[in-house]
Structures are given as structure tokens and as C-alpha cells.
Design a protein around this motif. Structure first.
Motif, mmCIF file in Angstrom:
data_model
loop_
_atom_site.group_PDB
_atom_site.id
_atom_site.type_symbol
_atom_site.label_atom_id
_atom_site.label_comp_id
_atom_site.label_asym_id
_atom_site.label_seq_id
_atom_site.Cartn_x
_atom_site.Cartn_y
_atom_site.Cartn_z
ATOM 1 N N PHE A 131 28.329 -94.496 -45.357
ATOM 2 C CA PHE A 131 27.526 -93.299 -45.100
ATOM 3 C C PHE A 131 27.564 -92.973 -43.607
ATOM 4 O O PHE A 131 27.409 -93.849 -42.754
ATOM 5 N N ASN A 132 27.786 -91.709 -43.302
ATOM 6 C CA ASN A 132 27.916 -91.270 -41.912
ATOM 7 C C ASN A 132 26.540 -90.862 -41.378
ATOM 8 O O ASN A 132 26.026 -89.777 -41.684
ATOM 9 N N TRP A 133 25.954 -91.743 -40.588
ATOM 10 C CA TRP A 133 24.644 -91.446 -40.017
ATOM 11 C C TRP A 133 24.726 -90.392 -38.918
ATOM 12 O O TRP A 133 23.720 -89.751 -38.589
ATOM 13 N N LYS A 134 25.898 -90.189 -38.356
ATOM 14 C CA LYS A 134 26.050 -89.167 -37.321
ATOM 15 C C LYS A 134 25.760 -87.780 -37.887
ATOM 16 O O LYS A 134 25.157 -86.932 -37.207
ATOM 17 N N THR A 135 26.178 -87.560 -39.129
ATOM 18 C CA THR A 135 25.908 -86.267 -39.767
ATOM 19 C C THR A 135 24.404 -86.038 -39.920
ATOM 20 O O THR A 135 23.901 -84.925 -39.707
ATOM 21 N N VAL A 136 23.669 -87.102 -40.271
ATOM 22 C CA VAL A 136 22.219 -86.975 -40.438
ATOM 23 C C VAL A 136 21.555 -86.605 -39.115
ATOM 24 O O VAL A 136 20.651 -85.745 -39.061
ATOM 25 N N LEU A 137 21.999 -87.228 -38.026
ATOM 26 C CA LEU A 137 21.404 -86.930 -36.721
ATOM 27 C C LEU A 137 21.676 -85.488 -36.301
ATOM 28 O O LEU A 137 20.799 -84.807 -35.744
ATOM 29 N N ILE A 138 22.896 -85.001 -36.575
ATOM 30 C CA ILE A 138 23.224 -83.618 -36.207
ATOM 31 C C ILE A 138 22.392 -82.633 -37.030
ATOM 32 O O ILE A 138 21.855 -81.643 -36.505
ATOM 33 N N VAL A 139 22.278 -82.902 -38.337
ATOM 34 C CA VAL A 139 21.477 -82.018 -39.190
ATOM 35 C C VAL A 139 20.017 -82.028 -38.757
ATOM 36 O O VAL A 139 19.343 -80.981 -38.715
ATOM 37 N N LEU A 140 19.502 -83.213 -38.413
ATOM 38 C CA LEU A 140 18.116 -83.304 -37.959
ATOM 39 C C LEU A 140 17.908 -82.529 -36.656
ATOM 40 O O LEU A 140 16.891 -81.833 -36.476
ATOM 41 N N GLY A 141 18.877 -82.622 -35.746
ATOM 42 C CA GLY A 141 18.770 -81.870 -34.496
ATOM 43 C C GLY A 141 18.793 -80.372 -34.725
ATOM 44 O O GLY A 141 18.051 -79.616 -34.075
ATOM 45 N N LEU A 142 19.620 -79.912 -35.654
ATOM 46 C CA LEU A 142 19.664 -78.481 -35.949
ATOM 47 C C LEU A 142 18.370 -78.005 -36.601
ATOM 48 O O LEU A 142 17.918 -76.873 -36.367
ATOM 49 N N CYS A 143 17.765 -78.869 -37.418
ATOM 50 C CA CYS A 143 16.494 -78.488 -38.034
ATOM 51 C C CYS A 143 15.392 -78.359 -36.983
ATOM 52 O O CYS A 143 14.546 -77.449 -37.052
ATOM 53 N N ILE A 144 15.396 -79.257 -36.017
ATOM 54 C CA ILE A 144 14.400 -79.158 -34.942
ATOM 55 C C ILE A 144 14.630 -77.892 -34.123
ATOM 56 O O ILE A 144 13.680 -77.189 -33.738
ATOM 57 N N ALA A 145 15.922 -77.584 -33.896
ATOM 58 C CA ALA A 145 16.216 -76.351 -33.157
ATOM 59 C C ALA A 145 15.827 -75.121 -33.954
ATOM 60 O O ALA A 145 15.551 -74.055 -33.382
ATOM 61 N N GLY A 146 15.789 -75.255 -35.280
ATOM 62 C CA GLY A 146 15.408 -74.115 -36.105
ATOM 63 C C GLY A 146 13.974 -73.698 -35.915
ATOM 64 O O GLY A 146 13.614 -72.542 -36.186
ATOM 65 N N LEU A 147 13.118 -74.609 -35.452
ATOM 66 C CA LEU A 147 11.722 -74.253 -35.206
ATOM 67 C C LEU A 147 11.597 -73.268 -34.058
ATOM 68 O O LEU A 147 10.653 -72.467 -34.012
ATOM 69 N N ALA A 148 12.546 -73.336 -33.128
ATOM 70 C CA ALA A 148 12.482 -72.445 -31.967
ATOM 71 C C ALA A 148 13.393 -71.240 -32.101
ATOM 72 O O ALA A 148 13.402 -70.377 -31.223
ATOM 73 N N THR A 149 14.167 -71.172 -33.162
ATOM 74 C CA THR A 149 15.117 -70.053 -33.320
ATOM 75 C C THR A 149 14.816 -69.229 -34.559
ATOM 76 O O THR A 149 15.723 -68.597 -35.115
ATOM 77 N N ALA A 150 13.594 -69.260 -34.996
ATOM 78 C CA ALA A 150 13.156 -68.433 -36.127
ATOM 79 C C ALA A 150 13.982 -68.702 -37.388
ATOM 80 O O ALA A 150 14.369 -67.782 -38.110
ATOM 81 N N GLY A 151 14.284 -69.957 -37.630
ATOM 82 C CA GLY A 151 14.958 -70.319 -38.874
ATOM 83 C C GLY A 151 16.462 -70.335 -38.814
ATOM 84 O O GLY A 151 17.117 -70.749 -39.785
ATOM 85 N N LEU A 152 17.058 -69.883 -37.716
ATOM 86 C CA LEU A 152 18.525 -69.904 -37.638
ATOM 87 C C LEU A 152 19.058 -71.333 -37.616
ATOM 88 O O LEU A 152 20.136 -71.615 -38.137
ATOM 89 N N GLY A 153 18.316 -72.230 -37.016
ATOM 90 C CA GLY A 153 18.739 -73.623 -36.967
ATOM 91 C C GLY A 153 18.789 -74.259 -38.346
ATOM 92 O O GLY A 153 19.645 -75.101 -38.626
ATOM 93 N N PHE A 154 17.866 -73.835 -39.243
ATOM 94 C CA PHE A 154 17.882 -74.379 -40.606
ATOM 95 C C PHE A 154 19.142 -73.943 -41.357
ATOM 96 O O PHE A 154 19.740 -74.720 -42.100
ATOM 97 N N LEU A 155 19.524 -72.680 -41.157
ATOM 98 C CA LEU A 155 20.757 -72.207 -41.788
ATOM 99 C C LEU A 155 21.976 -72.950 -41.249
ATOM 100 O O LEU A 155 22.887 -73.318 -42.007
ATOM 101 N N ALA A 156 21.982 -73.168 -39.930
ATOM 102 C CA ALA A 156 23.094 -73.914 -39.336
ATOM 103 C C ALA A 156 23.113 -75.350 -39.833
ATOM 104 O O ALA A 156 24.182 -75.922 -40.087
#
Length: 244
Positions: A131-156
Motif C-alpha cells: 500500500f502506497n502511504w504517499k498517496t494517502v498523505l497527498i490526498v490528505l494535504g489536498l483535502c486540507i487545502a480544500g478548506l481554504a479553496t472553497a472545495g476545489l481541494g476536495f475535487l483535486a
């Protein structure tokens, strides 16, 4: 030792070939029971008791190699017909600690073959596609960024997750395909090496030469023509004297 390499992954295979000097099977039975539990704390209400048993065959084989050394092979949960004196070959993959994962067993005497583990099972047991934990960290970082980008981070994050999942599935599929092809090639190589060559007896064919002599018939000679006697004066007088 035979090595399979795919990217940064390497799997070592060993081949044990020799004569079976001992074959023993021991059946192990496991009994489990469920139920007998009180319902709602009432002694009269008890769940029914169910007893189940499972039999597991442990197969122990001793193989004597051409150098005279005997090797102990244990096959758990496998019922393979073998007898003393048969020639076999066992292909095994090695784990990181050196313990074997038996993959293919060939019985050269009986011309039979058993697949003990396929490429998919080896991929799981050897953890070739972790299992690639690097992918999980990147997805988690994008989700956190989504809080400040009005949901764009969640889509990314969702897009990157499905992209990484697809790429990982394709890499795993390719690895299993290449590993399966390598095992099949090694299996065919072992089978052809252990196959005894059949003696070929070259017989020279004796060819008898028969000459036919065609006899041409002798040319027919035409009979010689009878020559007419020459007419002279003596023959004329004799002829006239006979008439007179």
C-alpha cells in the motif's frame, strides 16, 4: 538460484530436483464450537451449540539430490500423490527471511504437474505491491487545502486518488503478468532439462543396385535376292534341243 526482476522488485527462486526417498501424510483435525450463550440473561434461553471440524493434511517429503544430500519438504494443506523412487522437481520462491514459498511441483516419473501458488498469491505473500502511504498523505494535504479553496481541494484530492488507484492497479496487473510468464518459463526449462533424451538408433539403409540391361533385338536382315542366271549361247542351244 534464479532471480526475477521487475522495476525495483526482485524475487529469488530455487529448484530442488531429486528422488523421493520418503513420503508421509499426517491428518490434522481442528474442532471448533459456537453457541451455548445465554440470551437476555435467562438460563433457559441458550443459543444452539454448533460443532464443526476441519481436516488439514500435512505432507512431509524427503528428496535426495544427486549429490547424496536429503532435503525435508513440508506441504501443508496439500494432498499430492507421491511414492518412493519417483523423480520430482520443486520450484520455490524465497521470502526475505529465506523461507520457501513452494510454487510448482513436477513429477517427472508420472508426467504430472501441480501449481501450489500462482503469481497472484506470490504477489500477496511477498508484498510486491504494498500500500502506497504517499498517496494517502497527498490526498490528505489536498483535502486540507480544500478548506481554504472553497472545495476545489476536495475535487483535486478525489481526482488524484482515482488517478493513483488506477496507476497502481495497472502496475500490479503488469507485475503479476510478468511474474506469471517468468514462472511458466522457469517451469518449462526445468521440465525440458529433467526429461531424459530418447536414444536414437541410426540405421544405414542398404541399397541394392540392380542394373537392367536392355537387349536390343538383332536387326532383321532381308533375305538375299536370288540372282537371275545369266543368259548365254550354251543355255539357249540346250533349251532348243529339248524342244526339238
Amino acid at each position: 538460484m534464479h532471480n526475477f526482476t521487475h522495476g525495483d522488485k526482485t524475487v529469488s527462486f530455487t529448484v530442488l530436483s531429486g528422488e523421493v526417498v520418503s513420503s508421509e501424510k499426517i491428518s490434522e483435525t481442528r474442532v471448533t464450537s459456537t453457541g451455548g450463550v445465554q440470551v437476555n440473561g435467562n438460563d433457559g434461553d441458550v443459543t444452539p451449540v454448533r460443532i464443526s471440524s476441519v481436516s488439514i493434511i500435512n505432507h512431509e517429503i524427503w528428496v535426495k539430490t544427486p549429490d547424496g544430500i536429503e532435503h525435508d519438504v513440508k506441504l501443508r494443506g496439500m494432498d499430492i500423490p507421491l511414492r518412493t523412487g519417483q523423480e520430482i522437481s520443486l520450484i520455490s520462491a524465497l521470502k526475505k527471511d529465506g523461507s520457501p514459498l513452494h510454487t510448482i511441483l513436477q513429477n517427472h516419473t508420472a508426467s504430472k504437474r501441480w501449481v501450489l501458488r500462482d503469481a497472484s498469491a506470490l504477489n500477496t505473500e511477498l508484498e510486491l505491491s504494498p500500500f502506497n502511504w504517499k498517496t494517502v498523505l497527498i490526498v490528505l494535504g489536498l483535502c486540507i487545502a480544500g478548506l481554504a479553496t472553497a472545495g476545489l481541494g476536495f475535487l483535486a484530492a478525489a481526482g488524484y486518488f482515482f488517478y493513483a488507484w488506477y496507476r497502481g492497479a495497472q502496475r500490479k496487473k503488469l507485475l503479476i503478468s510478468d511474474l506469471n510468464a517468468y514462472i511458466e518459463t522457469l517451469d518449462n526449462r526445468v521440465a525440458s532439462r529433467e526429461q531424459a533424451p530418447s536414444p536414437v538408433q541410426a540405421e544405414s539403409s542398404v541399397q541394392a543396385e540392380i542394373s537392367f540391361q536392355a537387349e536390343s533385338p538383332a536387326p532383321t536382315q532381308s533375305p538375299a535376292e536370288t540372282e537371275s542366271p545369266a543368259l548365254n549361247s550354251d543355255s539357249v542351244r540346250r533349251a532348243l534341243s529339248r524342244n526339238l
